[in-house]
Design a protein around this motif. Structure first.
Motif, short mmCIF file in Angstrom:
data_model
loop_
_atom_site.label_atom_id
_atom_site.label_comp_id
_atom_site.label_asym_id
_atom_site.label_seq_id
_atom_site.Cartn_x
_atom_site.Cartn_y
_atom_site.Cartn_z
N CYS A 123 38.78 -35.58 -70.67
CA CYS A 123 38.28 -36.37 -71.94
C CYS A 123 39.56 -37.23 -72.17
CB CYS A 123 38.08 -35.64 -73.02
SG CYS A 123 39.61 -34.26 -73.47
N ARG A 124 39.03 -38.54 -71.92
CA ARG A 124 39.92 -39.81 -72.11
C ARG A 124 39.53 -40.72 -73.23
NH1 ARG A 124 43.07 -41.67 -68.03
NH2 ARG A 124 41.80 -40.43 -66.28
N GLN A 125 40.42 -41.27 -74.03
CA GLN A 125 40.30 -42.08 -75.14
C GLN A 125 41.14 -43.30 -74.93
OE1 GLN A 125 37.71 -40.84 -76.94
NE2 GLN A 125 37.58 -42.23 -78.90
N GLU A 126 40.36 -44.21 -74.47
CA GLU A 126 41.63 -45.45 -74.39
C GLU A 126 41.09 -46.53 -75.45
OE1 GLU A 126 41.22 -46.60 -70.29
OE2 GLU A 126 42.27 -44.71 -69.42
N VAL A 127 41.89 -47.85 -75.37
CA VAL A 127 41.69 -48.67 -76.19
C VAL A 127 39.96 -49.36 -76.21
CG1 VAL A 127 42.25 -51.15 -77.18
CG2 VAL A 127 44.03 -49.56 -76.38
N ASP A 128 39.75 -49.57 -74.80
CA ASP A 128 38.46 -50.30 -74.60
C ASP A 128 37.16 -49.41 -74.36
OD1 ASP A 128 39.71 -49.74 -72.28
OD2 ASP A 128 39.16 -51.21 -71.33
N LEU A 129 37.55 -48.01 -73.84
CA LEU A 129 36.65 -46.95 -73.67
C LEU A 129 36.83 -45.68 -73.66
CD1 LEU A 129 37.13 -45.53 -70.36
CD2 LEU A 129 36.88 -47.95 -69.70
N ALA A 130 36.07 -44.64 -73.72
CA ALA A 130 36.10 -43.47 -73.95
C ALA A 130 35.45 -42.68 -72.71
CB ALA A 130 35.53 -42.80 -75.22
N GLN A 131 35.88 -41.52 -71.98
CA GLN A 131 35.25 -41.14 -70.92
C GLN A 131 35.36 -39.63 -70.98
OE1 GLN A 131 37.83 -41.29 -67.41
NE2 GLN A 131 36.35 -39.97 -66.09
N PHE A 132 34.31 -38.99 -70.86
CA PHE A 132 34.21 -37.50 -70.97
C PHE A 132 33.44 -37.01 -69.62
CE2 PHE A 132 33.91 -38.84 -75.22
CZ PHE A 132 35.07 -38.01 -75.50
N GLN A 133 33.72 -35.84 -69.09
CA GLN A 133 33.46 -35.57 -67.70
C GLN A 133 33.36 -34.00 -67.39
OE1 GLN A 133 35.04 -37.95 -64.92
NE2 GLN A 133 34.24 -36.65 -62.95
N ILE A 134 32.51 -33.47 -66.81
CA ILE A 134 32.47 -32.13 -66.09
C ILE A 134 32.22 -32.24 -64.67
CG2 ILE A 134 31.63 -29.75 -66.33
CD1 ILE A 134 30.64 -30.35 -69.05
N GLU A 135 33.08 -31.66 -63.96
CA GLU A 135 33.07 -31.47 -62.30
C GLU A 135 33.65 -30.30 -62.00
OE1 GLU A 135 35.12 -34.87 -60.75
OE2 GLU A 135 37.21 -33.90 -61.07
N VAL A 136 32.97 -30.21 -60.84
CA VAL A 136 33.50 -28.83 -60.03
C VAL A 136 33.64 -28.96 -58.54
CG1 VAL A 136 31.10 -27.83 -59.50
CG2 VAL A 136 32.79 -26.37 -59.73
N GLU A 137 34.72 -28.33 -58.19
CA GLU A 137 35.01 -28.32 -56.66
C GLU A 137 34.94 -26.86 -56.00
OE1 GLU A 137 38.09 -31.50 -55.40
OE2 GLU A 137 38.75 -30.20 -56.27
N ASN A 138 34.23 -26.84 -54.82
CA ASN A 138 34.34 -25.31 -54.25
C ASN A 138 35.30 -24.95 -53.40
OD1 ASN A 138 31.36 -25.27 -55.21
ND2 ASN A 138 30.86 -26.45 -53.38
N CYS A 139 36.42 -25.12 -53.99
CA CYS A 139 37.79 -24.53 -53.59
C CYS A 139 38.81 -24.65 -54.75
CB CYS A 139 38.26 -25.61 -52.58
SG CYS A 139 38.68 -27.29 -53.01
N ILE A 140 39.94 -23.85 -54.74
CA ILE A 140 41.07 -23.71 -55.54
C ILE A 140 42.31 -24.49 -54.99
CG2 ILE A 140 39.97 -22.03 -56.92
CD1 ILE A 140 41.78 -20.00 -55.51
#
Length: 256
Positions: A123-140
């Motif tokens: 989750c990102r809250q900047e002056v000009d935009l907000a971003q929300f994301q869910i992602e996954v990688e098949n490795c650690i």
């Protein structure tokens, strides 16, 4: 008439192959998902806070390939990614939080084994935009680096953050109204990077803290509506924000 535009973007990275990104776009919100919704699902929303977005996918470069797709194609992969995350098994792993020094970006990490999975809620809250994301990688692969540089969090905190983000992605039309409230909830769940004093890290603490912050903001809006003579459009925005607060509080209560 559908005012959105739909694109598939293939980005090129040295020695790395990634699935195409599928985009749904208008001037106020961009949604993105993965074309490999079975193995590496992904959901992402960019919401304009200031000026409108340009009429193209974000951060596209000259080496990237971009082509138009249909609404049905985008919706198919978006729904498959959403369904995949609904079925995700998040228990029994290691969990960390990474908060940027500026405080405008928070990432919740989960590392699980058998099979290896690395889930991220960003989750990102900047002056000009907000971003929300869910992602996954098949490795650690990044587990050691994340663990060495970021504090651990309880399993329940990650699972709550994951649920709130997934609820947010359920209704695209409500995202612009609810994005500020979701940020407050996830910010409260994450706590502060360096607490003034030790606190008991438990689910009730984060639940109560997030709820108090949202209800405090609702009372502030009520007072403003009573005391100030804002323009009709501004008053509609404030009432919509109150509805967004009620929505987030109801989600908090339902999942507590």
């Amino acid at each position: 008439m559908d005012e959105n535009k739909y694109y598939a973007v293939r980005r090129y990275f040295p020695r790395k192959i990634r699935p195409e990104e599928l985009w749904k776009m208008n001037h106020r919100i961009h949604l993105a998902t993965s074309s490999d919704s079975k193995m590496t699902p992904g959901l992402c929303a960019y919401i304009a806070i200031g000026e409108d977005f340009e009429d193209r996918p974000l951060d596209i470069s000259g080496n990237d390939e971009c082509r138009r797709i249909t609404k049905q194609t985008f919706q198919k992969y978006w729904n498959e990614s959403f369904d995949s995350f609904q079925k995700a098994r998040l228990r029994g792993g290691e969990y960390y939080i990474d908060r940027s020094e500026s405080g405008d970006c928070i990432t919740f990490h989960a590392f699980l084994r058998d099979p290896s999975r690395h889930y991220e809620v960003i989750c990102r809250q900047e002056v000009d935009l907000a971003q929300f994301q869910i992602e996954v990688e098949n490795c650690i692969t990044y587990r050691r680096g994340i663990a060495n540089h970021n504090p651990a969090i309880p399993e329940s905190v990650f699972c709550q953050a994951f649920k709130f983000a997934l609820e947010f992605f359920y209704d695209g039309s409500a995202m612009p109204v609810n994005q500020g409230k979701l940020w407050e909830v996830l910010d409260a769940l994450g706590g502060s990077a360096v607490p003034d004093q030790p606190v008991a890290i438990n689910e009730d603490y984060y639940y109560q803290r997030a709820r108090e912050l949202m209800l405090k903001r609702k009372e502030e809006i009520k007072l403003r509506l009573l005391e100030l003579d804002d323009t009709p459009s501004r008053r509609r925005e404030l009432r919509a924000e109150m509805k967004g607060i009620d929505y987030c509080v109801s989600i908090l209560d339902k999942n507590h």
